[in-house]
Design a protein around this motif. Structure first.
Motif, PDB file in Angstrom:
ATOM      1  N   UNK A 133      16.298   0.254   3.211  1.00  0.00           N
ATOM      2  CA  UNK A 133      15.890  -0.060   1.845  1.00  0.00           C
ATOM      3  C   UNK A 133      14.981   1.031   1.295  1.00  0.00           C
ATOM      4  N   UNK A 134      13.914   1.334   2.029  1.00  0.00           N
ATOM      5  CA  UNK A 134      12.948   2.300   1.530  1.00  0.00           C
ATOM      6  C   UNK A 134      12.058   2.752   2.670  1.00  0.00           C
ATOM      7  N   UNK A 135      11.401   3.896   2.497  1.00  0.00           N
ATOM      8  CA  UNK A 135      10.457   4.399   3.489  1.00  0.00           C
ATOM      9  C   UNK A 135       9.364   5.191   2.794  1.00  0.00           C
ATOM     10  N   UNK A 136       8.225   5.275   3.455  1.00  0.00           N
ATOM     11  CA  UNK A 136       7.092   6.014   2.919  1.00  0.00           C
ATOM     12  C   UNK A 136       6.483   6.842   4.038  1.00  0.00           C
ATOM     13  N   UNK A 137       6.068   8.058   3.709  1.00  0.00           N
ATOM     14  CA  UNK A 137       5.506   8.966   4.705  1.00  0.00           C
ATOM     15  C   UNK A 137       4.126   8.503   5.152  1.00  0.00           C
ATOM     16  N   UNK A 138       3.629   9.160   6.203  1.00  0.00           N
ATOM     17  CA  UNK A 138       2.343   8.741   6.748  1.00  0.00           C
ATOM     18  C   UNK A 138       1.219   8.887   5.728  1.00  0.00           C
ATOM     19  N   UNK A 139       1.323   9.879   4.868  1.00  0.00           N
ATOM     20  CA  UNK A 139       0.276  10.103   3.878  1.00  0.00           C
ATOM     21  C   UNK A 139       0.474   9.252   2.632  1.00  0.00           C
ATOM     22  N   UNK A 140       1.681   8.727   2.464  1.00  0.00           N
ATOM     23  CA  UNK A 140       2.005   7.995   1.254  1.00  0.00           C
ATOM     24  C   UNK A 140       2.482   8.871   0.115  1.00  0.00           C
ATOM     25  N   UNK A 141       2.542  10.166   0.345  1.00  0.00           N
ATOM     26  CA  UNK A 141       2.890  11.092  -0.741  1.00  0.00           C
ATOM     27  C   UNK A 141       4.386  11.258  -0.937  1.00  0.00           C
ATOM     28  N   UNK A 142       5.167  10.855   0.067  1.00  0.00           N
ATOM     29  CA  UNK A 142       6.626  10.979  -0.043  1.00  0.00           C
ATOM     30  C   UNK A 142       7.278   9.627   0.194  1.00  0.00           C
ATOM     31  N   UNK A 143       8.306   9.357  -0.589  1.00  0.00           N
ATOM     32  CA  UNK A 143       9.031   8.100  -0.446  1.00  0.00           C
ATOM     33  C   UNK A 143      10.527   8.347  -0.493  1.00  0.00           C
ATOM     34  N   UNK A 144      11.272   7.374  -0.043  1.00  0.00           N
ATOM     35  CA  UNK A 144      12.729   7.456  -0.050  1.00  0.00           C
ATOM     36  C   UNK A 144      13.267   6.054  -0.319  1.00  0.00           C
ATOM     37  N   UNK A 145      14.360   5.998  -1.059  1.00  0.00           N
ATOM     38  CA  UNK A 145      14.955   4.714  -1.421  1.00  0.00           C
ATOM     39  C   UNK A 145      16.455   4.742  -1.236  1.00  0.00           C
TER      40      UNK A 145
ATOM     41  N   UNK B  90      12.784  -1.227  -6.878  1.00  0.00           N
ATOM     42  CA  UNK B  90      11.805  -1.439  -5.819  1.00  0.00           C
ATOM     43  C   UNK B  90      10.812  -0.278  -5.788  1.00  0.00           C
ATOM     44  N   UNK B  91       9.581  -0.578  -5.397  1.00  0.00           N
ATOM     45  CA  UNK B  91       8.564   0.450  -5.238  1.00  0.00           C
ATOM     46  C   UNK B  91       7.832   0.229  -3.926  1.00  0.00           C
ATOM     47  N   UNK B  92       7.784   1.273  -3.101  1.00  0.00           N
ATOM     48  CA  UNK B  92       7.068   1.205  -1.837  1.00  0.00           C
ATOM     49  C   UNK B  92       5.723   1.895  -2.002  1.00  0.00           C
ATOM     50  N   UNK B  93       4.699   1.328  -1.366  1.00  0.00           N
ATOM     51  CA  UNK B  93       3.364   1.915  -1.430  1.00  0.00           C
ATOM     52  C   UNK B  93       2.655   1.650  -0.114  1.00  0.00           C
ATOM     53  N   UNK B  94       1.544   2.348   0.065  1.00  0.00           N
ATOM     54  CA  UNK B  94       0.833   2.271   1.348  1.00  0.00           C
ATOM     55  C   UNK B  94      -0.666   2.275   1.098  1.00  0.00           C
ATOM     56  N   UNK B  95      -1.383   1.484   1.865  1.00  0.00           N
ATOM     57  CA  UNK B  95      -2.841   1.467   1.817  1.00  0.00           C
ATOM     58  C   UNK B  95      -3.348   1.699   3.229  1.00  0.00           C
TER      59      UNK B  95
ATOM     60  N   UNK C  20      16.366 -11.964 -11.305  1.00  0.00           N
ATOM     61  CA  UNK C  20      15.525 -11.366 -12.327  1.00  0.00           C
ATOM     62  C   UNK C  20      14.048 -11.434 -12.011  1.00  0.00           C
ATOM     63  N   UNK C  21      13.700 -12.210 -11.004  1.00  0.00           N
ATOM     64  CA  UNK C  21      12.310 -12.364 -10.626  1.00  0.00           C
ATOM     65  C   UNK C  21      11.812 -11.235  -9.740  1.00  0.00           C
ATOM     66  N   UNK C  22      10.570 -11.379  -9.270  1.00  0.00           N
ATOM     67  CA  UNK C  22       9.924 -10.347  -8.465  1.00  0.00           C
ATOM     68  C   UNK C  22       9.276 -10.950  -7.229  1.00  0.00           C
ATOM     69  N   UNK C  23       9.176 -10.124  -6.210  1.00  0.00           N
ATOM     70  CA  UNK C  23       8.426 -10.461  -5.001  1.00  0.00           C
ATOM     71  C   UNK C  23       7.738  -9.197  -4.505  1.00  0.00           C
ATOM     72  N   UNK C  24       6.634  -9.396  -3.829  1.00  0.00           N
ATOM     73  CA  UNK C  24       5.935  -8.274  -3.193  1.00  0.00           C
ATOM     74  C   UNK C  24       5.824  -8.563  -1.710  1.00  0.00           C
ATOM     75  N   UNK C  25       6.493  -7.746  -0.929  1.00  0.00           N
ATOM     76  CA  UNK C  25       6.439  -7.882   0.517  1.00  0.00           C
ATOM     77  C   UNK C  25       5.309  -7.030   1.071  1.00  0.00           C
ATOM     78  N   UNK C  26       4.703  -7.523   2.140  1.00  0.00           N
ATOM     79  CA  UNK C  26       3.647  -6.779   2.819  1.00  0.00           C
ATOM     80  C   UNK C  26       4.028  -6.559   4.267  1.00  0.00           C
ATOM     81  N   UNK C  27       3.614  -5.434   4.788  1.00  0.00           N
ATOM     82  CA  UNK C  27       3.808  -5.093   6.200  1.00  0.00           C
ATOM     83  C   UNK C  27       2.436  -4.702   6.728  1.00  0.00           C
ATOM     84  N   UNK C  28       1.854  -5.583   7.536  1.00  0.00           N
ATOM     85  CA  UNK C  28       0.524  -5.344   8.083  1.00  0.00           C
ATOM     86  C   UNK C  28       0.647  -4.794   9.496  1.00  0.00           C
TER      87      UNK C  28
END
Length: 123
Positions: free
Chosen positions: A48-60, A68-73, A15-23
């Motif tokens: 599990x999930x993927x995000x496009x180079x622009x961050x505008x498209x995602x897949x789960x 889960x939510x994937x995001x990109x900076x 029931x808890x949460x974690x935020x993973x980072x990929x640097x």
């Protein structure tokens, strides 16, 4: 070549949460997709999930949808995976990797894998 380093894993109760980072280090971070995969003991590595180079498209994957939510900076050369409502079956080593061909769940299209971060969800 791109070097990817995962972080943010740990032990959490169901029931808890974690935020993973990929640097990412290396050039052209904002020109390729990034995916997250996981591998539990004795099981195949799964998408599990993927995000496009622009961050505008995602897949789960089905198991990740709605939780889960994937995001990109691109300014920070980082991709994040916010994981909520975690379940014991989410326990695995989580990896990020680069996909030069775009979004997709086929792990054979990914390269430059990170070393992984352990996520353990207790019941």
């Amino acid at each position: 070549q791109v070097r990817l380093v995962e972080s943010g894993g740990g032990l959490v109760q169901a029931g808890g949460s974690l935020r993973l980072s990929c640097a990412a280090s290396g050039r052209f971070f904002n020109t390729y997709a990034i995916g997250w995969f996981r591998q539990a003991p004795g099981k195949e590595r799964e998408f599990v999930s993927a995000i496009s180079w622009s961050g505008s498209s995602t897949d789960y994957a089905e198991a990740a949808k709605s939780r889960f939510t994937i995001s990109k900076d691109n300014a920070k050369n980082a991709v994040y995976l916010q994981m909520n409502s975690l379940k014991p079956e989410d326990t695995a080593v989580y990896y990020c990797a680069r996909n030069r061909f775009g979004l997709g769940s086929n792990r054979n299209l990914y390269d430059d894998w990170g070393q992984g971060t352990q996520v353990t969800v207790s019941s």
